[in-house]
Design an enzyme around this catalytic site. Structure first.
Site, mmCIF file in Angstrom:
data_model
loop_
_atom_site.group_PDB
_atom_site.id
_atom_site.type_symbol
_atom_site.label_atom_id
_atom_site.label_comp_id
_atom_site.label_asym_id
_atom_site.label_seq_id
_atom_site.Cartn_x
_atom_site.Cartn_y
_atom_site.Cartn_z
ATOM 1 N N ASN A 28 0.494 0.842 5.658
ATOM 2 C CA ASN A 28 1.306 0.488 4.751
ATOM 3 C C ASN A 28 2.075 -0.299 5.678
ATOM 4 O O ASN A 28 2.810 -0.078 6.330
ATOM 5 C CB ASN A 28 2.177 1.372 3.883
ATOM 6 C CG ASN A 28 3.266 0.522 3.262
ATOM 7 O OD1 ASN A 28 4.061 1.248 3.066
ATOM 8 N ND2 ASN A 28 2.941 -0.468 2.594
ATOM 9 N N GLY A 29 2.061 -1.833 5.221
ATOM 10 C CA GLY A 29 2.723 -2.778 6.062
ATOM 11 C C GLY A 29 1.865 -3.999 6.197
ATOM 12 O O GLY A 29 0.723 -3.908 5.813
ATOM 13 N N CYS A 34 0.776 -1.097 0.089
ATOM 14 C CA CYS A 34 0.079 0.013 0.091
ATOM 15 C C CYS A 34 0.816 1.311 0.031
ATOM 16 O O CYS A 34 2.001 1.176 -0.021
ATOM 17 C CB CYS A 34 -0.881 -0.014 1.209
ATOM 18 S SG CYS A 34 -1.823 -1.435 1.337
ATOM 19 N N TYR A 41 12.673 -3.066 -6.307
ATOM 20 C CA TYR A 41 11.623 -3.158 -7.020
ATOM 21 C C TYR A 41 10.446 -2.404 -6.763
ATOM 22 O O TYR A 41 9.724 -1.663 -7.666
ATOM 23 C CB TYR A 41 11.091 -4.649 -7.204
ATOM 24 C CG TYR A 41 9.655 -4.801 -7.782
ATOM 25 C CD1 TYR A 41 9.544 -4.882 -9.077
ATOM 26 C CD2 TYR A 41 8.347 -4.762 -7.199
ATOM 27 C CE1 TYR A 41 8.199 -4.678 -9.735
ATOM 28 C CE2 TYR A 41 7.236 -4.834 -7.688
ATOM 29 C CZ TYR A 41 7.178 -4.887 -9.000
ATOM 30 O OH TYR A 41 5.796 -4.849 -9.425
ATOM 31 N N GLY A 79 -0.056 0.135 -5.189
ATOM 32 C CA GLY A 79 -1.360 -0.640 -4.856
ATOM 33 C C GLY A 79 -2.286 0.131 -5.858
ATOM 34 O O GLY A 79 -2.767 1.204 -5.796
HETATM 35 P P1 AMP Z 1 7.548 -13.933 -11.904
HETATM 36 O O1 AMP Z 1 6.827 -13.814 -13.074
HETATM 37 O O2 AMP Z 1 6.379 -14.672 -10.953
HETATM 38 O O3 AMP Z 1 8.760 -14.443 -11.911
HETATM 39 O O4 AMP Z 1 7.406 -12.402 -11.197
HETATM 40 C C1 AMP Z 1 8.460 -11.687 -11.581
HETATM 41 C C2 AMP Z 1 8.297 -10.271 -12.103
HETATM 42 O O5 AMP Z 1 6.960 -9.779 -11.368
HETATM 43 C C3 AMP Z 1 9.252 -9.503 -12.152
HETATM 44 O O6 AMP Z 1 9.492 -8.890 -13.677
HETATM 45 C C4 AMP Z 1 9.047 -8.180 -11.362
HETATM 46 O O7 AMP Z 1 9.270 -7.140 -11.959
HETATM 47 C C5 AMP Z 1 7.810 -8.369 -10.617
HETATM 48 N N1 AMP Z 1 7.504 -8.435 -9.280
HETATM 49 C C6 AMP Z 1 8.448 -8.940 -8.289
HETATM 50 N N2 AMP Z 1 7.987 -8.825 -7.260
HETATM 51 C C7 AMP Z 1 6.730 -8.352 -7.275
HETATM 52 C C8 AMP Z 1 5.624 -8.004 -6.131
HETATM 53 N N3 AMP Z 1 5.790 -8.178 -4.906
HETATM 54 N N4 AMP Z 1 4.508 -7.228 -6.808
HETATM 55 C C9 AMP Z 1 4.177 -7.241 -8.112
HETATM 56 N N5 AMP Z 1 5.146 -7.567 -8.721
HETATM 57 C C10 AMP Z 1 6.493 -8.129 -8.537
#
Ligand code: AMP
Length: 486
Positions: free
Chosen positions: A120-121, A19, A259, A45
């Site tokens: 947030n958290g 969030c 990220y 979010g």
């Molecule tokens: P995946 O396709 O499951 O391996 O997810 C990896 C991709 O999701 C990467 O390109 C990241 O940019 C993105 N990503 C990683 N962690 C998160 C997160 N917590 N929430 C949303 N996107 C994420």
């Protein structure tokens, strides 16, 4: 005994909250500024958002499901949210259906007056405390962990600050909060400072926001970070800082740098963009590739790919083009749709890729869905070789502190070594930055295992905050034992 049936998603054993919060005190356009701030924080979010204001006589609230721009598009909505003090929230949740009753800010009428709260958290003992509160007769309106704070505040005595401190002493986990009543605004961060929270100023008005990019959009100036464990009250007399918790060493979430935060933000005193570039430089030093072109997986891989290409002396080109009208791939709940999301979101740019040895740089591999699709897409566009470089260490553990990650059984790196992962995603080579390399990119000499500077539990299994709901009273220790044996 008969099982109690509820509509409570706590029953499914998951807590997922990611969030942003924003609060402002002392501005006649408070609601409009909150809406703009939330828009700048939309990356934290995208499921739902809300704003609560107070106009000197009464509270006003508006909450909705969807994007900030849509929820507050109707000018009459903002016009109705009168007042000089306001807080807002954008929410990201992956369990169950998005329910309006869970959309923050939460609001309650207490003995000391109305109070709104945005969080947030993730609280890691929320279910345990909630059970206790419910058995004592508390009636919960939502299923978010945040509501326990309100119930504890309602049943303790003293000023709003006394009650908030009493509540926060009973909760465990990560929180950056914006809290408001009729004549005050409060910003508070948990003692470990896991999630960010910054203090800013616009004329005489004070602002709390998750990230500094929310100040830029409204021309506010960054004053400073809310310190871990600090509670700041803003009221007619100015700002007052309280430090009600025992001092602990902070453990800011390192994944915010990798990220989660926006690259144009300064979080934890560091430019997110610069940090990501330095991570790319370290990655190139640790895992060089003999190739023709560095291609970022947009958007999150872009800054680290720039660092990677510069350090490698390789050309950098946009070999994957992103469609900006699709949200983050993670947001869609089912695997099927997530696959579809990846295809909707990225397209290979043949002009850059054909006949080339390509290095793809992305920030993380979680389930592996994105990498697998992207590697295949780049090969189909004529790449001669496809190498994958990841600007985080392997994600081997779930986060319980406010970043949505799947359970371990769905984390590719929790179940496969790097060579197996390479085969699964179909790349010619695959490498991740090491945990020490990541710390070096953050300006340290490496990770001090006895006393790490950051929360890096998703990469190490070293959970700094107790995980009471998951593992009982001694959760943190039990989990680190689990990690050791994994
Ligand atoms: P995946 O396709 O499951 O391996 O997810 C990896 C991709 O999701 C990467 O390109 C990241 O940019 C993105 N990503 C990683 N962690 C998160 C997160 N917590 N929430 C949303 N996107 C994420």
């Amino acid at each position: 005994m008969q099982k109690v049936i509820t509509t409570n998603p706590y029953d499914d054993d998951h807590l997922h909250e990611e969030c942003a919060v924003f609060g402002i005190y002392g501005h006649s356009e408070a609601a409009a500024l909150v809406a703009l701030g939330l828009h700048a924080l939309q990356h934290r979010g995208q499921e739902a958002a809300g704003i609560v204001t107070h106009d000197g006589a009464q509270f006003h609230a508006h909450r909705g499901i969807g994007l900030v721009g849509d929820i507050f598009a109707d000018r009459t909505v903002i016009a109705r949210l009168k007042g000089n003090v306001a807080i807002g929230h954008t929410r990201y949740s992956t369990t169950g259906e998005p329910m309006l009753r869970n959309v923050q800010p939460l609001f309650a009428e207490l003995e000391i007056g109305g109070l709104a709260i945005a969080h947030n958290g993730n609280l890691t003992n929320a279910r345990t405390v909630r059970k206790e509160l419910v058995s004592n007769g508390c009636i919960f309106q939502s299923t978010t962990d945040t509501e326990i704070i309100i119930h504890i505040m309602a049943t303790t005595r003293g000023t709003v600050v006394d009650r908030l401190i009493a509540a926060l002493r009973q909760v465990e986990g990560a929180y950056s909060l914006a809290v408001m009543g009729q004549d005050y605004l409060i910003g508070v961060r948990d003692p470990y400072g896991v999630r960010p929270l910054v203090l800013g100023q616009l004329g005489d008005a004070y602002i709390f926001a998750s990230e500094t990019c929310a100040f830029d959009i409204i021309g506010a100036t960054y004053v400073r970070d809310v310190e871990p464990g600090e509670l700041i009250v803003v009221d007619a007399e100015g700002i007052h800082s309280h430090r009600p918790f025992p001092v602990t060493k902070s453990r800011f979430c390192i994944f915010e740098h990798i990220y989660f935060s926006k690259p144009d933000s300064i979080v934890d005193g560091t430019s997110v963009y610069e940090a990501r570039k330095r991570i790319g430089i370290e990655l190139a030093r640790e895992h060089p590739v003999d190739a023709d072109v560095t291609v970022p997986v947009p958007d999150s891989g872009v800054p680290s790919a720039i660092g990677f290409a510069a350090e490698s002396g390789m050309s950098y080109d946009l070999g994957i083009i992103r469609n900006h009208y699709v949200g983050r791939t993670f947001i869609e709940p089912s695997d099927e749709i997530r696959h579809l999301g990846v295809k909707l979101k990225h397209n290979a740019n043949r002009a850059v890729i054909q006949g080339k040895r390509v290095v793809l740089v992305d920030d993380s591999i979680v389930r592996g869905t994105t990498s697998r699709k992207i590697v295949e897409m780049v090969r189909n566009a004529g790449a001669r070789e496809v190498h994958m470089r990841i600007s985080s260490p392997p994600t081997t553990h779930s986060c319980f502190y406010g970043v949505d990650t799947p359970e371990r059984d769905q984390l590719l790196a929790a179940n496969h070594d790097v060579e197996e992962m390479r085969r699964i995603i179909g790349a010619d080579s695959l490498a991740f930055i090491s945990i020490d390399g990541l710390y070096r990119a953050m300006g340290l000499s490496g990770r001090n295992a006895a006393d790490p500077q950051y929360c890096d539990a998703c990469f190490t299994g070293d959970y700094p905050l107790r995980l009471t709901d998951r593992l009982g009273g001694n959760g943190a220790r039990q989990l680190s034992l689990l990690a050791e044996s994994a």
